[in-house]
Design a protein around this motif. Structure first.
Motif, PDB file in Angstrom:
ATOM      1  N   ILE B 130       0.988  -1.081   0.155  1.00  0.00           N
ATOM      2  CA  ILE B 130       0.059   0.039   0.033  1.00  0.00           C
ATOM      3  C   ILE B 130       0.858   1.323  -0.153  1.00  0.00           C
ATOM      4  CG2 ILE B 130      -1.417   1.355   1.290  1.00  0.00           C
ATOM      5  CD1 ILE B 130      -2.740  -1.480   2.282  1.00  0.00           C
ATOM      6  N   LEU B 131       1.919   1.105   0.884  1.00  0.00           N
ATOM      7  CA  LEU B 131       2.789   2.343   1.032  1.00  0.00           C
ATOM      8  C   LEU B 131       3.535   2.616  -0.254  1.00  0.00           C
ATOM      9  CD1 LEU B 131       4.810   2.050   4.355  1.00  0.00           C
ATOM     10  CD2 LEU B 131       3.080   4.054   3.423  1.00  0.00           C
ATOM     11  N   SER B 132       4.020   1.530  -1.014  1.00  0.00           N
ATOM     12  CA  SER B 132       4.585   1.832  -2.335  1.00  0.00           C
ATOM     13  C   SER B 132       3.731   2.264  -3.376  1.00  0.00           C
ATOM     14  CB  SER B 132       5.512   0.552  -2.782  1.00  0.00           C
ATOM     15  OG  SER B 132       4.573  -0.316  -2.914  1.00  0.00           O
ATOM     16  N   VAL B 133       2.590   1.470  -3.582  1.00  0.00           N
ATOM     17  CA  VAL B 133       1.456   2.073  -4.479  1.00  0.00           C
ATOM     18  C   VAL B 133       1.273   3.513  -4.101  1.00  0.00           C
ATOM     19  CG1 VAL B 133      -0.955   1.843  -5.094  1.00  0.00           C
ATOM     20  CG2 VAL B 133       0.646  -0.147  -5.060  1.00  0.00           C
ATOM     21  N   GLY B 134       0.829   3.600  -3.081  1.00  0.00           N
ATOM     22  CA  GLY B 134       0.632   5.129  -2.513  1.00  0.00           C
ATOM     23  C   GLY B 134       1.604   6.055  -2.908  1.00  0.00           C
ATOM     24  N   GLY B 135       2.872   5.756  -2.730  1.00  0.00           N
ATOM     25  CA  GLY B 135       4.099   6.516  -2.820  1.00  0.00           C
ATOM     26  C   GLY B 135       4.316   6.786  -4.419  1.00  0.00           C
ATOM     27  N   PHE B 136       3.995   5.688  -5.140  1.00  0.00           N
ATOM     28  CA  PHE B 136       4.221   5.819  -6.679  1.00  0.00           C
ATOM     29  C   PHE B 136       2.970   6.805  -7.101  1.00  0.00           C
ATOM     30  CE2 PHE B 136       6.251   1.521  -7.300  1.00  0.00           C
ATOM     31  CZ  PHE B 136       7.371   2.192  -7.257  1.00  0.00           C
ATOM     32  N   TYR B 137       1.760   6.807  -6.415  1.00  0.00           N
ATOM     33  CA  TYR B 137       0.718   7.535  -6.908  1.00  0.00           C
ATOM     34  C   TYR B 137       1.014   8.947  -6.500  1.00  0.00           C
ATOM     35  CZ  TYR B 137      -3.975   9.593  -7.142  1.00  0.00           C
ATOM     36  OH  TYR B 137      -5.298  10.355  -7.434  1.00  0.00           O
ATOM     37  N   LEU B 138       1.496   9.417  -5.419  1.00  0.00           N
ATOM     38  CA  LEU B 138       1.527  10.454  -5.035  1.00  0.00           C
ATOM     39  C   LEU B 138       2.716  11.214  -5.778  1.00  0.00           C
ATOM     40  CD1 LEU B 138       1.557  10.801  -1.077  1.00  0.00           C
ATOM     41  CD2 LEU B 138       0.571  12.084  -2.905  1.00  0.00           C
ATOM     42  N   SER B 139       3.817  10.583  -6.035  1.00  0.00           N
ATOM     43  CA  SER B 139       4.910  10.962  -6.629  1.00  0.00           C
ATOM     44  C   SER B 139       4.254  11.420  -8.368  1.00  0.00           C
ATOM     45  CB  SER B 139       6.174  10.167  -6.936  1.00  0.00           C
ATOM     46  OG  SER B 139       5.793   9.243  -7.766  1.00  0.00           O
ATOM     47  N   TRP B 140       3.395  10.597  -8.613  1.00  0.00           N
ATOM     48  CA  TRP B 140       2.957  10.923 -10.102  1.00  0.00           C
ATOM     49  C   TRP B 140       1.979  12.115  -9.932  1.00  0.00           C
ATOM     50  CZ3 TRP B 140      -2.377  10.273 -11.423  1.00  0.00           C
ATOM     51  CH2 TRP B 140      -2.565  10.723 -12.882  1.00  0.00           C
ATOM     52  N   ARG B 141       1.364  11.812  -8.750  1.00  0.00           N
ATOM     53  CA  ARG B 141       0.530  13.605  -8.700  1.00  0.00           C
ATOM     54  C   ARG B 141       1.242  14.652  -8.544  1.00  0.00           C
ATOM     55  NH1 ARG B 141      -5.107  14.196  -8.044  1.00  0.00           N
ATOM     56  NH2 ARG B 141      -4.617  15.785  -6.950  1.00  0.00           N
ATOM     57  N   MET B 142       2.411  14.597  -7.906  1.00  0.00           N
ATOM     58  CA  MET B 142       3.334  15.528  -7.622  1.00  0.00           C
ATOM     59  C   MET B 142       4.167  15.983  -8.775  1.00  0.00           C
ATOM     60  SD  MET B 142       2.230  16.244  -4.571  1.00  0.00           S
ATOM     61  CE  MET B 142       3.420  17.274  -3.517  1.00  0.00           C
TER      62      MET B 142
END
Lengths: 161, 570
Positions: B130-142
């Motif tokens: 979840i963390l990595s998916v979330g991280g990837f998603y966030l980094s993509w969002r940002m």
């Protein structure tokens, strides 16, 4: 020996005579440090012929220091209509011409020795790989005026890269 | 003035163009040339100017996000490998639990599974996932970018924010690369190179077609074409008749890949695979390797110690790798003129496709390794103001033509230095590439310089060709360095004690950093002093009239190296 490479009919502006002191003191310090450092092996091992290195280094530096006044006299720059021309060197003479429009930035540097005698070094940087033009030994006032002149000239002749 | 996209050489009958090639608008100056080479009315600008809606949307000055698969593609192989390992392990365990059996190891796993530890482990894996998916998603969002009239800007990072802006009028090139993995997903990396070491604004990754469209949009903004002008132009171009429209449709249909210009411009140079392989085999690296190999084999025979074979192995592996990578990089090579500069494409599996706007080439070197002479092959390298320190990218970017014969060289030179297209310049270029010539226009070294240039003193020389400086060097490794005057940074002349004694001097033209150093030594000092003045004046003049940083803006001069393709058509 023929005369040195020069531009015909050029009126060079020289740099301050005081720069001789800066140059000579700098050489003296490096010379002493290097001579002492290279004589360590001789002192430690007692092998006589190793002394050749510090002795020859010392001689080179002494000749160099003796030539400093002439070398400083050989430094010159010239503001022509469209470019800055700079020359330096006795043995290895170099003449560079830089169009004002090529200027990327101008630096003014002051080392401790420079400061002691009130001199500055002006660096004219272009986009080229080589470091550009460095005019040493300018009185502080002159260096700042020259910088402002150069910036103004570059602004009026701005060119792309 | 000449257009970089005009037919390479009027005297050389060019093979008939394929119908899908967008035909360039000929300028009035070119009207004397055989017009029958071009079969249709000008259609290219109309096509080029109608930037697809998607690209216009991306280049509207608002913030946009990258391709959703970006984090995955950036993590690339590592991510795939990890997933692969997990899947393989899970499958083993899964199969073994179903079919019983299994080794002691698995029984251990079973016991492990029965214990309460399993819950913790699953929880940990879940949290990490979840963390990595979330991280990837966030980094993509940002990770957002925007393109305005003046600049291209990228913001990225979650904890450590970076913000990079590049000025559009300082663009040195736009590079679209598609690494193999990204290609599978239809994604592409768009790099906007601005002047400086590693000064590129990277948009990784974009949709493949979107990247192409965006490139056109960026180049259009950078070229100084105002939006209104573009619209007017488009309107003016619209009534080019049914043929234009039909052709553009056909072009779109026939185009092998989606390209903003409806069809990729025809490459003016084709490198056949035998030639490419031949050029690699005949390179110095191969010869050295063979010599080393012979040396080691002789040692083995003489000493009878087969251990030396192992000394041979790494060298050959290295060489093989080097040759293979050079081969795959140079496969499918293409170079062509577009409205916004030269486009160079490379690569078989991972492709790169770079566009160099006009006036971005600071020095050109045409050189010939010794072994290529019999085949008559040449290589062209360039200096550009943007340098990549990444090892593989750098060689590809600085080598403009990996191998080509004399005709190819002339075509490419005409493309990159369009001002050298006239007959006189061509003759000078030919002299520059020929063997030792004494009585041409090149100012060569005097006889006394033969001590310093044993073989090449007759060749060693310089000349001003149109608006470039040409330095001809080397008898064994022949080369010709061309520096456009508008791109020179400064000029210097040097001499040391030896040169002074001989009345000689060295001339050096400073350009931006690159593989080419424009230096020529052992010349008569009077010639050098004279040429120094001449070049300096020419450089100042050329820099004054040069407008290639906004290569299509209205201020573009007719005698500037940057052509204004449409001004005669309007």
């Amino acid at each position: 020996m023929t005369e040195r490479l020069d531009l015909p009919g050029a009126e060079w502006r020289g740099v301050s005579r005081k720069y001789t002191i800066v140059e000579a003191v700098g050489l003296l310090i490096t010379g002493i440090v290097l001579t002492v450092a290279t004589s360590i092996p001789t002192v430690l091992t007692g092998i006589q012929w190793l002394a050749v290195i510090p002795v020859s280094l010392g001689i080179i530096f002494i000749i160099n220091i003796a030539l400093t006044p002439r070398r400083v006299r050989a430094i010159g720059y010239m503001l022509r209509e469209d470019d800055l021309v700079f020359r330096r060197g006795l043995m290895f003479r170099r003449v560079v011409a830089v169009p004002y429009g090529r200027m990327q930035l101008v630096d003014i540097n002051r080392g401790p020795l420079d400061r002691a005698v009130g001199l500055s070094e002006l660096k004219f940087v272009t986009a080229a790989a080589s470091a550009g033009v460095v005019i040493p030994g300018l009185p502080e006032q002159d260096a700042e005026e020259l910088r402002d002149t150069l910036v103004a000239l570059a602004e009026s002749r701005r060119a792309g890269l | 003035m000449s257009d970089p996209r005009e037919p390479a050489e009027p005297l050389e009958p060019r093979e008939p163009l394929e119908p899908r090639e967008p035909v360039e608008p000929l300028e009035s100056v070119n009207a004397t040339e055989p017009a029958n080479l071009n079969t249709a009315e000008p259609a290219a600008p109309a096509v080029a100017l109608t930037v697809p809606e998607s690209a216009r949307r991306l280049a509207d000055g608002e913030w946009h996000r990258l391709h959703p698969a970006t984090p995955f593609l950036r993590g690339g192989i590592a991510f795939v490998a990890i997933i692969g390992v997990i899947i393989v392990n899970a499958r083993d365990v899964f199969l073994d639990t179903i079919f019983g059996g299994g080794s002691r190891e698995l029984r251990f796993l079973e016991r492990f599974a029965e214990s309460s530890l399993i819950i913790l482990a699953i929880l940990a894996v879940l949290v990490i996932l979840i963390l990595s998916v979330g991280g990837f998603y966030l980094s993509w969002r940002m990770h957002t970018f925007r393109i305005t009239d003046e600049l291209v800007e990228v913001r990225s990072g979650i904890l450590f924010r970076t913000n990079r802006r590049g000025r559009l009028d300082r663009i040195q090139g736009i590079n679209i690369s598609r690494p193999f993995l990204a290609r599978l997903f239809g994604a592409a990396k768009l790099e906007v190179n601005v002047a400086g070491q590693d000064a590129n604004v990277e948009l990784a990754y974009l949709g493949s077609a979107g990247a192409d469209d965006l490139r056109v949009a960026i180049l259009q903004l950078a070229s100084g074409t105002r939006a209104a002008e573009a619209a007017a132009d488009a309107a003016a171009q619209a009534p080019t008749g049914v043929t234009g429209v039909v052709e553009s449709r056909v072009n779109e249909f026939l185009a092998p890949e989606l390209d903003p210009q409806a069809a990729p411009p025809e490459s003016i140079v084709r490198i056949s695979i035998p030639r490419l392989i031949g050029s690699l085999v005949l390179s110095e690296a191969t010869i050295i390797a063979i010599l080393v190999g012979i040396g080691i084999i002789t040692t083995i025979i003489v000493t009878g110690d087969y251990g030396w074979i192992f000394a041979l192995l790494p060298g050959f592996l290295g060489l093989g790798g080097y040759l293979a990578s050079r081969l795959t990089r140079s496969l499918r090579y293409s170079i062509a003129a577009t409205d916004d500069g030269i486009r160079v494409g490379y690569g078989l599996l991972s492709t790169t496709n770079e566009t160099l706007p006009p006036g971005r080439i600071h020095a050109v070197e045409v050189s010939q390794p010794l072994l290529w002479r019999a085949a008559g092959w040449w290589e062209i390298k360039i200096n550009t103001a943007s340098q990549a320190t990444s090892s593989s990218g750098a060689t590809a970017k600085t080598t403009l033509l990996p191998v080509g014969d004399m005709a190819d060289v002339h075509r490419v030179l005409q493309l990159i230095l369009p001002s050298l297209a006239d007959a006189k310049s061509r003759e000078l270029l030919e002299c520059g590439l020929a063997a030792g010539a004494h009585d041409d226009d090149y100012v060569t070294s005097p006889k006394r310089a033969a001590w310093l240039r044993w073989f090449s003193w007759r060749r060693n020389g310089f000349v001003l060709i149109s608006d470039a400086v040409a330095l001809r060097k080397g008898a064994i490794w022949r080369s010709l360095v061309l520096v456009p005057q508008a791109r020179m940074q400064s000029v210097s002349m040097n001499e040391g004690p030896l040169l002074r004694r001989m009345g000689l001097a060295e001339l050096r033209i400073h350009t931006v950093a690159g593989p080419i150093s424009a230096t020529i030594g052992a010349l008569d000092r009077n010639d050098v002093v004279r040429f120094f003045d001449e070049v300096e004046h020419a450089a100042v003049h050329a820099a004054g009239v040069d407008t290639s940083h906004r290569w299509r803006s209205s201020g573009a001069n007719t005698d500037s190296p940057a052509p204004t393709p449409r001004e005669d058509n309007a």
